[in-house]
Design a protein around this motif. Structure first.
Motif, mmCIF file in Angstrom:
data_model
loop_
_atom_site.group_PDB
_atom_site.id
_atom_site.type_symbol
_atom_site.label_atom_id
_atom_site.label_comp_id
_atom_site.label_asym_id
_atom_site.label_seq_id
_atom_site.Cartn_x
_atom_site.Cartn_y
_atom_site.Cartn_z
ATOM 1 N N LEU A 46 5.953 4.032 14.682
ATOM 2 C CA LEU A 46 5.385 2.730 14.343
ATOM 3 C C LEU A 46 5.386 2.485 12.836
ATOM 4 O O LEU A 46 5.292 3.427 12.044
ATOM 5 C CB LEU A 46 3.941 2.636 14.851
ATOM 6 C CG LEU A 46 3.717 2.819 16.353
ATOM 7 C CD1 LEU A 46 2.229 2.790 16.658
ATOM 8 C CD2 LEU A 46 4.449 1.754 17.149
ATOM 9 N N HIS A 47 5.448 1.208 12.474
ATOM 10 C CA HIS A 47 5.291 0.861 11.064
ATOM 11 C C HIS A 47 3.933 1.310 10.540
ATOM 12 O O HIS A 47 3.804 1.687 9.367
ATOM 13 C CB HIS A 47 5.450 -0.649 10.879
ATOM 14 C CG HIS A 47 6.878 -1.095 10.785
ATOM 15 N ND1 HIS A 47 7.378 -2.151 11.494
ATOM 16 C CD2 HIS A 47 7.922 -0.609 10.054
ATOM 17 C CE1 HIS A 47 8.655 -2.309 11.217
ATOM 18 N NE2 HIS A 47 9.008 -1.395 10.357
ATOM 19 N N ALA A 48 2.914 1.273 11.392
ATOM 20 C CA ALA A 48 1.584 1.723 10.967
ATOM 21 C C ALA A 48 1.616 3.183 10.535
ATOM 22 O O ALA A 48 0.947 3.578 9.568
ATOM 23 C CB ALA A 48 0.581 1.533 12.102
ATOM 24 N N MET A 49 2.397 4.006 11.228
ATOM 25 C CA MET A 49 2.531 5.413 10.850
ATOM 26 C C MET A 49 3.269 5.549 9.518
ATOM 27 O O MET A 49 2.908 6.375 8.671
ATOM 28 C CB MET A 49 3.280 6.176 11.940
ATOM 29 C CG MET A 49 2.571 6.226 13.276
ATOM 30 S SD MET A 49 3.602 7.100 14.500
ATOM 31 C CE MET A 49 2.537 7.002 15.939
ATOM 32 N N LEU A 50 4.306 4.734 9.334
ATOM 33 C CA LEU A 50 5.050 4.764 8.073
ATOM 34 C C LEU A 50 4.144 4.410 6.894
ATOM 35 O O LEU A 50 4.212 5.032 5.833
ATOM 36 C CB LEU A 50 6.215 3.776 8.133
ATOM 37 C CG LEU A 50 7.478 4.206 8.876
ATOM 38 C CD1 LEU A 50 8.441 3.036 8.975
ATOM 39 C CD2 LEU A 50 8.153 5.378 8.190
ATOM 40 N N ILE A 51 3.303 3.408 7.093
ATOM 41 C CA ILE A 51 2.407 2.985 6.015
ATOM 42 C C ILE A 51 1.435 4.109 5.658
ATOM 43 O O ILE A 51 1.207 4.391 4.472
ATOM 44 C CB ILE A 51 1.644 1.709 6.431
ATOM 45 C CG1 ILE A 51 2.635 0.547 6.580
ATOM 46 C CG2 ILE A 51 0.556 1.363 5.425
ATOM 47 C CD1 ILE A 51 2.054 -0.669 7.270
ATOM 48 N N GLU A 52 0.871 4.757 6.654
ATOM 49 C CA GLU A 52 -0.044 5.863 6.388
ATOM 50 C C GLU A 52 0.670 7.020 5.706
ATOM 51 O O GLU A 52 0.111 7.676 4.820
ATOM 52 C CB GLU A 52 -0.694 6.336 7.693
ATOM 53 C CG GLU A 52 -1.651 5.334 8.316
ATOM 54 C CD GLU A 52 -2.789 4.963 7.380
ATOM 55 O OE1 GLU A 52 -3.309 5.860 6.672
ATOM 56 O OE2 GLU A 52 -3.163 3.773 7.338
#
Length: 296
Positions: free
Chosen positions: A220-226
């Motif tokens: 997920l993009h959310a994982m990339l951001i973190e």
């Protein structure tokens, strides 16, 4: 014509006995006697004309046909309970809508804005579920979807929302350790569903990358951001997901945006906004206004 459906009592008794592998434990769960469980299952077998259990002395075990039927009955009962609880939780004097959305879009853009919708329409409850892939909206149980433009939505009414413009970002601390601002000197983070993103970005931006496929992959993009916030590397993510982090200086974006590899989010409705139910119409109009206000 009368439906050929067994009694609920018999189905509950059978499902419990099949799950426990014991009439006695099923009786304890349902607050019945073991004899009552046995009678209910006997009536069910008579109704179906099939032996669901094999009886050896005082012991019972599922017959092959009973094992298959138990899986089907369990799924039906669980779905019935889930749907019943859903209806029991609906506001008496309000309305509710079910929206399918891309998970990171929902958590990073939509949900932080929902308080404004709630203030405008306190009687409308918005339920959100994640869907990564396009699907057939009719019969899905969803009133609308928020997704990318896709041929799967042919026949539906798609309303453009926002552009997903990808931008490379990383933590300031990671950038400080590199030689200038060279992307090639930094570890690259990848989204599993888009393995060619870095290569496409480098070609469009005219940036040389020795090996754009190397680096860890995330779903997920959310994982990339973190991962970018944790200093693990440079993430290529939609700018609209990281506006707060850029303002706060927790992430930096010294490289050009990837306009040529952008995609468009859209609101998918089964019918025109003007013909939608009042609650869905209110949500659609609010969402389109929020998207217009968010465009750069």
């Amino acid at each position: 014509m009368r439906r050929k459906i067994p009694s609920n009592t018999a189905l509950l008794a059978f499902e419990a006995a099949a799950r426990h592998g014991s009439f006695a434990r099923a009786a304890d769960e349902l607050s019945l006697t073991e004899g009552a469980i046995s009678r209910q299952i006997g009536r069910l077998e008579q109704f179906l004309g099939v032996a669901l259990f094999q009886r050896v002395g005082n012991r019972v075990r599922l017959a092959p046909s009973g094992a298959r039927y138990a899986v089907q009955v369990r799924e039906i009962l669980e779905r019935l309970e889930r749907d019943s609880l859903y209806l029991m939780g609906q506001p008496i004097d309000g309305a509710s809508i079910d929206i399918a959305a891309l998970p990171t879009f929902a958590s990073r853009w939509l949900i932080p804005r929902l308080k404004r919708f709630k203030n405008l329409h306190p009687h409308i409850t918005v339920h959100i579920a994640e869907r990564m892939e396009p699907f057939v909206l009719a019969g899905s149980g969803f009133d609308a979807a928020i997704h990318f433009e896709h041929p799967a939505w042919t026949g539906m009414h798609c309303h453009p929302l926002l552009e997903e413009i990808l931008v490379p970002v990383c933590s300031p601390a990671l950038l400080a350790t590199s030689a200038g601002m060279s992307l090639d000197a930094l570890p690259l983070l990848h989204r599993r569903q888009n393995p060619d993103a870095w290569q496409d970005y480098a070609q469009a931006a005219g940036i040389g990358l020795a090996n754009p496929a190397v680096g860890p992959r995330y779903d997920l993009h959310a994982m990339l951001i973190e991962a970018a916030l944790a200093g693990l590397g440079v993430a290529l993510v939609p700018r609209l997901y990281i506006e707060a982090e850029l303002r706060q200086g927790r992430l930096v974006a010294p490289w050009p945006d990837g306009h040529t590899i952008s995609k468009r989010f859209c609101l998918v409705l089964p019918e025109p906004v003007a013909l939608s139910a009042a609650a869905l119409q209110a949500f659609a109009q609010w969402l389109l206004e929020e998207a217009r206000a968010s465009r750069p």
